[in-house]
Motif scaffolding. Structure first.
Motif, mmCIF file in Angstrom:
data_model
loop_
_atom_site.group_PDB
_atom_site.id
_atom_site.type_symbol
_atom_site.label_atom_id
_atom_site.label_comp_id
_atom_site.label_asym_id
_atom_site.label_seq_id
_atom_site.Cartn_x
_atom_site.Cartn_y
_atom_site.Cartn_z
ATOM 1 N N ARG A 160 0.833 -1.210 0.000
ATOM 2 C CA ARG A 160 0.000 0.000 0.000
ATOM 3 C C ARG A 160 0.863 1.254 0.000
ATOM 4 N NH1 ARG A 160 -5.492 1.285 1.774
ATOM 5 N NH2 ARG A 160 -5.582 3.544 1.966
ATOM 6 N N ASP A 161 1.901 1.267 0.823
ATOM 7 C CA ASP A 161 2.789 2.421 0.866
ATOM 8 C C ASP A 161 3.464 2.660 -0.482
ATOM 9 O OD1 ASP A 161 2.175 2.951 3.496
ATOM 10 O OD2 ASP A 161 3.984 2.007 4.307
ATOM 11 N N LEU A 162 3.852 1.564 -1.144
ATOM 12 C CA LEU A 162 4.587 1.677 -2.395
ATOM 13 C C LEU A 162 3.690 2.026 -3.581
ATOM 14 C CD1 LEU A 162 6.906 -1.438 -1.956
ATOM 15 C CD2 LEU A 162 7.617 0.960 -1.885
ATOM 16 N N VAL A 163 2.468 1.523 -3.582
ATOM 17 C CA VAL A 163 1.609 1.714 -4.750
ATOM 18 C C VAL A 163 0.804 3.013 -4.678
ATOM 19 C CG1 VAL A 163 -0.561 0.588 -4.031
ATOM 20 C CG2 VAL A 163 0.253 0.337 -6.398
ATOM 21 N N THR A 164 0.650 3.586 -3.491
ATOM 22 C CA THR A 164 -0.156 4.811 -3.361
ATOM 23 C C THR A 164 0.349 5.945 -4.261
ATOM 24 O OG1 THR A 164 -0.957 4.259 -1.154
ATOM 25 C CG2 THR A 164 -0.968 6.580 -1.762
ATOM 26 N N PRO A 165 1.661 6.218 -4.318
ATOM 27 C CA PRO A 165 2.121 7.275 -5.232
ATOM 28 C C PRO A 165 1.892 6.930 -6.702
ATOM 29 C CG PRO A 165 3.770 6.817 -3.543
ATOM 30 C CD PRO A 165 2.759 5.719 -3.472
ATOM 31 N N VAL A 166 1.907 5.654 -7.039
ATOM 32 C CA VAL A 166 1.628 5.232 -8.409
ATOM 33 C C VAL A 166 0.166 5.514 -8.749
ATOM 34 C CG1 VAL A 166 1.574 3.281 -10.003
ATOM 35 C CG2 VAL A 166 3.418 3.460 -8.315
ATOM 36 N N ALA A 167 -0.717 5.151 -7.834
ATOM 37 C CA ALA A 167 -2.145 5.360 -8.055
ATOM 38 C C ALA A 167 -2.488 6.843 -8.154
ATOM 39 C CB ALA A 167 -2.949 4.709 -6.926
ATOM 40 N N ALA A 168 -1.656 7.699 -7.578
ATOM 41 C CA ALA A 168 -1.902 9.143 -7.648
ATOM 42 C C ALA A 168 -1.646 9.717 -9.033
ATOM 43 C CB ALA A 168 -1.024 9.866 -6.627
ATOM 44 N N ARG A 169 -0.992 8.943 -9.909
ATOM 45 C CA ARG A 169 -0.706 9.421 -11.260
ATOM 46 C C ARG A 169 -1.870 9.062 -12.173
ATOM 47 N NH1 ARG A 169 2.132 13.158 -9.985
ATOM 48 N NH2 ARG A 169 1.886 13.565 -12.220
ATOM 49 N N PRO A 170 -2.569 10.017 -12.753
ATOM 50 C CA PRO A 170 -3.770 9.729 -13.545
ATOM 51 C C PRO A 170 -3.489 8.983 -14.837
ATOM 52 C CG PRO A 170 -3.194 12.055 -13.708
ATOM 53 C CD PRO A 170 -2.318 11.470 -12.645
ATOM 54 N N ASN A 171 -2.232 8.920 -15.275
ATOM 55 C CA ASN A 171 -1.889 8.218 -16.513
ATOM 56 C C ASN A 171 -1.490 6.766 -16.277
ATOM 57 O OD1 ASN A 171 0.408 9.323 -15.198
ATOM 58 N ND2 ASN A 171 1.628 9.245 -17.073
ATOM 59 N N VAL A 172 -1.780 6.237 -15.085
ATOM 60 C CA VAL A 172 -1.497 4.838 -14.776
ATOM 61 C C VAL A 172 -2.799 4.081 -14.551
ATOM 62 C CG1 VAL A 172 -0.322 3.195 -13.256
ATOM 63 C CG2 VAL A 172 0.706 5.441 -13.705
ATOM 64 N N VAL A 173 -2.954 2.987 -15.269
ATOM 65 C CA VAL A 173 -4.053 2.038 -15.080
ATOM 66 C C VAL A 173 -3.447 0.751 -14.549
ATOM 67 C CG1 VAL A 173 -5.759 0.628 -16.302
ATOM 68 C CG2 VAL A 173 -5.504 3.045 -16.870
ATOM 69 N N ALA A 174 -4.132 0.073 -13.654
ATOM 70 C CA ALA A 174 -3.593 -1.150 -13.060
ATOM 71 C C ALA A 174 -4.463 -2.349 -13.395
ATOM 72 C CB ALA A 174 -3.485 -1.005 -11.541
ATOM 73 N N LYS A 175 -3.819 -3.505 -13.470
ATOM 74 C CA LYS A 175 -4.523 -4.748 -13.743
ATOM 75 C C LYS A 175 -4.726 -5.546 -12.464
ATOM 76 C CE LYS A 175 -3.144 -5.515 -18.538
ATOM 77 N NZ LYS A 175 -2.372 -6.375 -19.460
ATOM 78 N N VAL A 176 -5.967 -5.924 -12.222
ATOM 79 C CA VAL A 176 -6.281 -6.866 -11.157
ATOM 80 C C VAL A 176 -6.032 -8.246 -11.749
ATOM 81 C CG1 VAL A 176 -8.042 -7.652 -9.538
ATOM 82 C CG2 VAL A 176 -8.007 -5.263 -10.270
ATOM 83 N N SER A 177 -4.799 -8.630 -11.696
ATOM 84 C CA SER A 177 -4.345 -9.847 -12.379
ATOM 85 C C SER A 177 -3.149 -10.413 -11.634
ATOM 86 C CB SER A 177 -3.937 -9.525 -13.824
ATOM 87 O OG SER A 177 -2.836 -8.615 -13.845
ATOM 88 N N GLY A 178 -2.836 -11.681 -11.889
ATOM 89 C CA GLY A 178 -1.621 -12.278 -11.372
ATOM 90 C C GLY A 178 -1.570 -12.479 -9.876
ATOM 91 N N LEU A 179 -2.690 -12.307 -9.174
ATOM 92 C CA LEU A 179 -2.634 -12.315 -7.716
ATOM 93 C C LEU A 179 -2.469 -13.702 -7.131
ATOM 94 C CD1 LEU A 179 -5.298 -9.581 -6.903
ATOM 95 C CD2 LEU A 179 -2.845 -9.332 -7.366
#
Length: 277
Positions: free
Chosen positions: A181-200
């Motif tokens: 959560r700490d690591l991905v929060t700054p990534v999620a703050a970038r509007p040009n990033v989409v994430a895949k709910v995959s590979g879990l």
């Protein structure tokens, strides 16, 4: 319509499959296997992603396969981000069979040091992909997420797709969740990033994972990215180290309480600019 934004095809001789832990998936997976799984899981279209062979011929083969396979709506091909001729490589693929189905480029960033995306030659490659109107697809480890946040901020004209939510340590439970959560929060703050709910499931315990192991990671992704910047992906056949295609779709559907249009359909279309008939 259900779109799977992340699946592969491969043959048993791919070098990375020689790992002793991967005997469960060390076989050929072709279009016939894919179609059987799509029917069983009620999935209509897919995005075919490079499968780690790391050569241009695989991308050409995948584009030709997609051109002959209506279920495959787009291809994320491999190319080296440090290749100074990357723009020409992309143009060559587009000129070949199925070239109109090339929607993104993915290099195996996860095989490199944590700051790989900060290298000037890598940044130049990412910019070339963006200039070609394609998605920059990123398969990274969790410790590489700070570099993802930096590059997304520095290249706002690029559309980035974060595979597998950035590979959180699901096996580590609450510790892995807090770290990720700490690591991905700054990534999620970038509007040009989409994430895949995959590979879990591949990041969970292969033999004993449960839906509840995955739930906090998926729910956190929804909180941070919002459904409009998330896409469902099966990560088949990698997922078969731990679960069937249908089991993966069912697990994500259970967590989300259904199949929301954005996560299972519209985000993939808009991100990859898919032409769905």
């Amino acid at each position: 319509m259900i779109i799977d934004a992340h699946q592969h095809l491969w043959t048993a001789d791919y070098a990375w499959l020689a790992d002793a832990s991967l005997t469960r998936i060390r076989r050929d997976y072709g279009v016939a296997d894919l179609r059987g799984n799509l029917r069983a899981a009620g999935v209509d279209r897919t995005v075919l992603v490079e499968a780690g062979r790391c050569d241009a011929a695989e991308t050409s083969e995948f584009l030709a396969t997609a051109a002959a396979t209506p279920e495959i709506a787009g291809v994320v091909g491999w190319a080296s981000l440090t290749d100074p001729a990357l723009a020409d490589v992309v143009a060559g693929h587009r000129a070949g069979t199925g070239g109109h189905l090339l929607v993104g480029v993915r290099d195996q960033v996860q095989a490199h040091p944590a700051d790989h995306l900060d290298r000037p030659d890598v940044r130049a490659g990412l910019a070339a992909v963006a200039a070609a109107g394609l998605v920059n697809e990123l398969v990274v480890r969790a410790d590489q997420l700070p570099a993802v946040a930096r590059v997304a901020a520095d290249l706002p004209e690029s559309r980035f797709v974060l595979d597998h939510l950035g590979k959180p340590r699901i096996r580590a439970g609450a510790e892995g969740l807090a770290e990720w959560r700490d690591l991905v929060t700054p990534v999620a703050a970038r509007p040009n990033v989409v994430a895949k709910v995959s590979g879990l499931v591949a990041e969970a315990d292969w033999d004993s994972w449960t839906v509840e192991d995955l739930r906090p990671f998926v729910e956190t992704a929804v909180e941070l990215f919002g459904p409009a910047r998330l896409m469902f992906g099966s990560d088949w056949p990698v997922c078969e180290v731990a679960a069937s295609y249908l089991e993966v779709r069912t697990a994500i559907e259970t967590i989300l309480g259904g199949t929301p249009d954005d996560i299972f359909h519209t985000t993939a279309i808009s991100t990859y600019q898919l032409e769905i008939e």
